[in-house]
Design an enzyme around this catalytic site. Sequence first.
Site, PDB file in Angstrom:
ATOM      1  N   ASP A  24     -43.402  89.160  14.719  1.00  0.00           N
ATOM      2  CA  ASP A  24     -42.147  89.920  14.658  1.00  0.00           C
ATOM      3  C   ASP A  24     -41.879  90.412  13.238  1.00  0.00           C
ATOM      4  O   ASP A  24     -40.914  91.143  13.000  1.00  0.00           O
ATOM      5  CB  ASP A  24     -40.965  89.121  15.205  1.00  0.00           C
ATOM      6  CG  ASP A  24     -40.739  87.795  14.498  1.00  0.00           C
ATOM      7  OD1 ASP A  24     -41.444  87.504  13.511  1.00  0.00           O
ATOM      8  OD2 ASP A  24     -39.846  87.044  14.933  1.00  0.00           O
ATOM      9  N   SER A  25     -42.774  90.083  12.314  1.00  0.00           N
ATOM     10  CA  SER A  25     -42.752  90.686  10.978  1.00  0.00           C
ATOM     11  C   SER A  25     -42.874  92.198  11.053  1.00  0.00           C
ATOM     12  O   SER A  25     -42.567  92.900  10.079  1.00  0.00           O
ATOM     13  CB  SER A  25     -43.892  90.111  10.120  1.00  0.00           C
ATOM     14  OG  SER A  25     -45.129  90.177  10.813  1.00  0.00           O
ATOM     15  N   ASP A  63     -45.633  86.380  18.633  1.00  0.00           N
ATOM     16  CA  ASP A  63     -44.317  85.805  18.356  1.00  0.00           C
ATOM     17  C   ASP A  63     -43.395  86.007  19.546  1.00  0.00           C
ATOM     18  O   ASP A  63     -43.362  87.089  20.148  1.00  0.00           O
ATOM     19  CB  ASP A  63     -43.687  86.478  17.129  1.00  0.00           C
ATOM     20  CG  ASP A  63     -44.024  85.770  15.840  1.00  0.00           C
ATOM     21  OD1 ASP A  63     -44.303  84.564  15.867  1.00  0.00           O
ATOM     22  OD2 ASP A  63     -43.989  86.444  14.787  1.00  0.00           O
ATOM     23  N   LYS A  91     -45.913  81.926  19.848  1.00  0.00           N
ATOM     24  CA  LYS A  91     -45.372  81.182  18.707  1.00  0.00           C
ATOM     25  C   LYS A  91     -43.852  81.159  18.775  1.00  0.00           C
ATOM     26  O   LYS A  91     -43.224  82.194  18.985  1.00  0.00           O
ATOM     27  CB  LYS A  91     -45.830  81.791  17.376  1.00  0.00           C
ATOM     28  CG  LYS A  91     -45.304  81.044  16.146  1.00  0.00           C
ATOM     29  CD  LYS A  91     -46.045  81.436  14.887  1.00  0.00           C
ATOM     30  CE  LYS A  91     -45.704  82.814  14.378  1.00  0.00           C
ATOM     31  NZ  LYS A  91     -44.276  82.929  13.948  1.00  0.00           N
ATOM     32  N   GLU A  93     -40.271  79.651  16.772  1.00  0.00           N
ATOM     33  CA  GLU A  93     -39.703  79.133  15.527  1.00  0.00           C
ATOM     34  C   GLU A  93     -38.678  78.048  15.824  1.00  0.00           C
ATOM     35  O   GLU A  93     -37.829  78.205  16.708  1.00  0.00           O
ATOM     36  CB  GLU A  93     -39.015  80.256  14.743  1.00  0.00           C
ATOM     37  CG  GLU A  93     -39.971  81.311  14.210  1.00  0.00           C
ATOM     38  CD  GLU A  93     -39.257  82.332  13.336  1.00  0.00           C
ATOM     39  OE1 GLU A  93     -38.089  82.092  12.967  1.00  0.00           O
ATOM     40  OE2 GLU A  93     -39.872  83.372  13.013  1.00  0.00           O
ATOM     41  N   GLU A 160     -44.418  77.375   6.948  1.00  0.00           N
ATOM     42  CA  GLU A 160     -44.122  78.463   6.010  1.00  0.00           C
ATOM     43  C   GLU A 160     -43.209  78.006   4.881  1.00  0.00           C
ATOM     44  O   GLU A 160     -42.173  77.384   5.109  1.00  0.00           O
ATOM     45  CB  GLU A 160     -43.476  79.636   6.755  1.00  0.00           C
ATOM     46  CG  GLU A 160     -43.144  80.820   5.855  1.00  0.00           C
ATOM     47  CD  GLU A 160     -42.723  82.066   6.607  1.00  0.00           C
ATOM     48  OE1 GLU A 160     -42.407  83.077   5.947  1.00  0.00           O
ATOM     49  OE2 GLU A 160     -42.729  82.038   7.849  1.00  0.00           O
TER      50      GLU A 160
END
Length: 243
Positions: A24-25, A63, A91, A93, A160
């Site tokens: 999602d970057s 993501d 993935k 978070e 991270e």
Amino acid sequence: MTAYDACFSKIASEAGVEVLLVGDSLGMVLQGHDSTLPVTMNDMIYHMQCTKRGNRGALLMADMPFMSYASETQTLENAAALMRAGANIVKLEGGAWIANTTKLLVERGIPVCAHMGLTPQSVNRLGGFHVQGRDTNQAQEIIEEALLLQKAGASLLLLECVPKSLGKKITASLEIPVIGIGAGADTDGQIMVLHDLLGVSPITPKFVKNFLENDTRGIPGAMSSYTAAVKNKAFPGPEHCFK
């Protein structure tokens, strides 16, 4: 390495990159937002489909974007959509609060990578993009939550922006592979945003190295250099790590 389209996924996978993350970057490096929060499921599905078409054998990770796993039904539908689009693993978070979600997905055959430390989707709660785990209590909490997510069935942990000593300790504590980004050289692997690696991102975090800058072989050469530097532990160096 992150990838968002067929062209770069082909170059990266042929250069030996073993895992491609459709991250999602893309909200920041492709869409021009100041965070990852505006990225939608439709964005992720589109870019996963593009990336899959160019891939030449790398594992494809996707993501789950902001608020796409807020309920059980939503989680299963969105994860299934990403898998249908080409993902091999999704993935998420978070810390302890995603343990049940991780277990839910794994039980239904969807592999999970847990993302801890600096979690960009929580940027408003964290007060910005800051190193996590420098405080002793917070560091211990991260370790305990990482172990919990491993127990819940996570196949990988992405860590991270934490001190290199914490990255080393978490890697030693877990049986699953730990992939670092700004987490020191002692993790099992590294990940970098494509645009950071090529030196075209609008900002340059401490943990980034421009591999294109001095590579006369162009973009394919830069990706090959990155892959080799990670595997022989030349990257990240001390200048890319947090104390």
